[in-house]
Design a protein around this motif. Structure first.
Motif, PDB file in Angstrom:
ATOM      1  N   GLY A  54       0.702  -1.089  -0.011  1.00 49.02           N
ATOM      2  CA  GLY A  54      -0.072  -0.098   0.169  1.00 49.02           C
ATOM      3  C   GLY A  54       0.785   1.220  -0.016  1.00 49.02           C
ATOM      4  O   GLY A  54       0.195   2.322   0.707  1.00 49.02           O
ATOM      5  N   ASP A  84      -0.173   5.568  -4.412  1.00 44.47           N
ATOM      6  CA  ASP A  84      -0.560   5.641  -2.856  1.00 44.47           C
ATOM      7  C   ASP A  84      -0.422   7.102  -2.575  1.00 44.47           C
ATOM      8  O   ASP A  84      -0.763   7.747  -1.630  1.00 44.47           O
ATOM      9  CB  ASP A  84      -0.298   4.654  -2.277  1.00 44.47           C
ATOM     10  CG  ASP A  84      -0.791   3.189  -2.669  1.00 44.47           C
ATOM     11  OD1 ASP A  84      -2.025   3.328  -2.737  1.00 44.47           O
ATOM     12  OD2 ASP A  84      -0.343   2.277  -2.823  1.00 44.47           O
ATOM     13  N   PHE A  97      -9.714   0.575  -3.837  1.00 43.45           N
ATOM     14  CA  PHE A  97      -8.300   0.668  -3.166  1.00 43.45           C
ATOM     15  C   PHE A  97      -7.319  -0.632  -3.785  1.00 43.45           C
ATOM     16  O   PHE A  97      -6.231  -0.425  -3.590  1.00 43.45           O
ATOM     17  CB  PHE A  97      -8.352   0.565  -1.682  1.00 43.45           C
ATOM     18  CG  PHE A  97      -8.823  -0.603  -1.184  1.00 43.45           C
ATOM     19  CD1 PHE A  97      -7.743  -1.631  -0.839  1.00 43.45           C
ATOM     20  CD2 PHE A  97      -9.941  -0.984  -0.775  1.00 43.45           C
ATOM     21  CE1 PHE A  97      -8.192  -2.799  -0.214  1.00 43.45           C
ATOM     22  CE2 PHE A  97     -10.303  -2.095  -0.207  1.00 43.45           C
ATOM     23  CZ  PHE A  97      -9.329  -3.099   0.017  1.00 43.45           C
ATOM     24  N   ARG A 131      -2.304  -3.917  -8.206  1.00 46.68           N
ATOM     25  CA  ARG A 131      -1.096  -3.590  -7.730  1.00 46.68           C
ATOM     26  C   ARG A 131       0.189  -4.243  -8.069  1.00 46.68           C
ATOM     27  O   ARG A 131       0.043  -5.478  -8.177  1.00 46.68           O
ATOM     28  CB  ARG A 131      -1.308  -3.589  -6.040  1.00 46.68           C
ATOM     29  CG  ARG A 131      -2.284  -2.462  -5.473  1.00 46.68           C
ATOM     30  CD  ARG A 131      -2.447  -2.724  -4.069  1.00 46.68           C
ATOM     31  NE  ARG A 131      -3.182  -1.452  -3.568  1.00 46.68           N
ATOM     32  CZ  ARG A 131      -2.782  -0.233  -3.119  1.00 46.68           C
ATOM     33  NH1 ARG A 131      -1.535  -0.122  -3.281  1.00 46.68           N
ATOM     34  NH2 ARG A 131      -3.784   0.583  -2.778  1.00 46.68           N
ATOM     35  N   ASP A 137       4.880  -0.960  -5.827  1.00 49.97           N
ATOM     36  CA  ASP A 137       5.109  -0.805  -4.487  1.00 49.97           C
ATOM     37  C   ASP A 137       6.718  -1.274  -4.028  1.00 49.97           C
ATOM     38  O   ASP A 137       6.790  -2.582  -3.717  1.00 49.97           O
ATOM     39  CB  ASP A 137       4.201  -1.123  -3.653  1.00 49.97           C
ATOM     40  CG  ASP A 137       4.471  -0.951  -1.999  1.00 49.97           C
ATOM     41  OD1 ASP A 137       5.516  -0.470  -1.577  1.00 49.97           O
ATOM     42  OD2 ASP A 137       3.646  -1.355  -1.216  1.00 49.97           O
TER      43      ASP A 137
END
Length: 369
Positions: free
Chosen positions: A186, A191, A226, A284, A356
């Motif tokens: 996250g 983000d 999300f 993601r 990420d």
């Protein structure tokens, strides 16, 4: 030895920590995941699960671990079109990313009955069609292997202090599930941008986000919220049934057929309209999880855009020839679109902003051995 002893003492102190007390490493806008009542999260179980996840003792021939098909640097995928098991057999589908699997309402690409990680874990461990880790019939030997390792004696006792015999298959699956729920991603540039850091992503990525969330491309309908995924569950939001889609990837007979043995939800329901319907994966870290689709049949994100821009893939020749755009079971959101070169670059920039790096390199998720 002192460092390890200190770790064990820390785990012993945390062994009774329940899910309500567990400190989730949540990013901006991430809710608290749901956890089964009979397997609350604890630091001790997560650490035990991490050791098990990376341990080749968890394959019949000591050749593979869970991590063999779920590499951290690839967002816990393996970079292959389809995965190879410990005996050389191949799975029919691509290894899914485990990033944020804690939010998934169903597990695997198309199985509607695998709802908990504790149950799903049994498939790669003990399944025989195909063989993955190849432990069927070796359950007692597996436990004997683990009992011979002093570190496991300490870790299991720390994770399950109320059990007279903590080293068990039941506890093994519970610990692995806790570690996988800990795989929270996250902190991508996107983000950070949402959190107020206007310099976190480029202007191109911002334009790409607008395209992604607009009616021209329709992406957001299936890759929503999300987790960029249309079926999720978390604390405060009750679980919903899994949602599956046919994206027009195949149309073998002109009537909607997908390759035999890989027909998606249809394999479980037998319902014709379920042909080719698969679960939507999270986007993601999508830039590091190539190749794409359930069978790894699309090599790059650029080619993925080609597929959706065409409204379905056309395969001109060979055993899988067909016009996916004409698949009668295709989702109504797969209608096709046109992109200028700049718009294409913008969408790719946005997808890249979902990577990420902290998650891909976090030492707390890495091989402890």
């Amino acid at each position: 030895m002192l460092r390890r002893a200190g770790l064990i003492m820390l785990l012993l102190g945390a062994c009774a920590e329940a899910a309500d007390d567990y400190e989730w490493p949540l990013g901006v806008g991430l809710p608290v995941p749901l956890v089964p009542d009979d397997n609350p999260m604890s630091t001790a179980k997560v650490e035990l699960g991490r050791h098990l996840f990376y341990d080749t003792r968890l394959s019949g021939n000591h050749s593979q671990a869970c991590a063999s098909c779920h590499l951290q640097e690839l967002a816990f995928t393996d970079g292959l079109a389809v995965s190879e098991g410990s005996t050389g057999q191949h799975t029919p589908r691509s290894s899914m990313s485990l990033a944020n699997v804690a939010y998934a309402t169903t597990l695997t690409w198309a199985n509607p009955v695998l709802l908990d990680l504790e149950a799903q874990m049994l498939v790669p461990l003990f399944g025989a069609e195909p063989v993955e880790l190849g432990l069927r019939g070796l359950e007692d030997e597996l436990l004997a292997r683990l009992r011979e390792v002093p570190r496991y004696q300490e870790l299991f006792a720390a994770a399950f202090p109320d059990d007279a015999e903590p080293i068990s298959l039941h506890n093994l699956t519970r610990a692995l599930a806790c570690f996988e729920r800990r795989l929270i991603s996250g902190n991508s540039p996107h983000d950070r941008y949402l959190a107020g850091d206007t310099s976190a992503i480029s202007e191109s990525a911002r334009r790409g986000a607008q395209l992604f969330n607009g009616e021209k491309l329709e992406c957001f309908h299936c890759h929503a919220g999300f987790n960029f995924q249309d079926s999720v569950a978390y604390v405060g939001k009750p679980p919903r049934n899994g949602i599956y889609h046919n994206t027009g990837l195949y149309n073998l007979d002109g009537k909607g057929a997908y390759p035999p043995g890989n027909t998606g939800l249809h394999e479980f329901t037998g319902v014709p309209a379920d042909m080719g319907r698969f679960r939507v994966p999270t986007l993601r870290n999508i830039a590091v999880t190539a190749p794409y689709m359930h069978d790894g049949s699309i090599a790059t994100l650029d080619e993925v855009l080609d597929h959706y821009a065409a409204g379905g893939r056309t395969i001109a020749e060979g055993p899988h020839a067909g016009v996916g755009r004409d698949n009668p079971y295709k989702s109504s959101f797969i209608r096709g679109f046109e992109l200028s070169p700049q718009e294409r670059a913008d969408v790719l920039a946005f997808l890249g902003s979902l990577t990420d790096e902290e998650f891909l390199t976090d030492p707390e998720l890495a091989d402890p051995w």
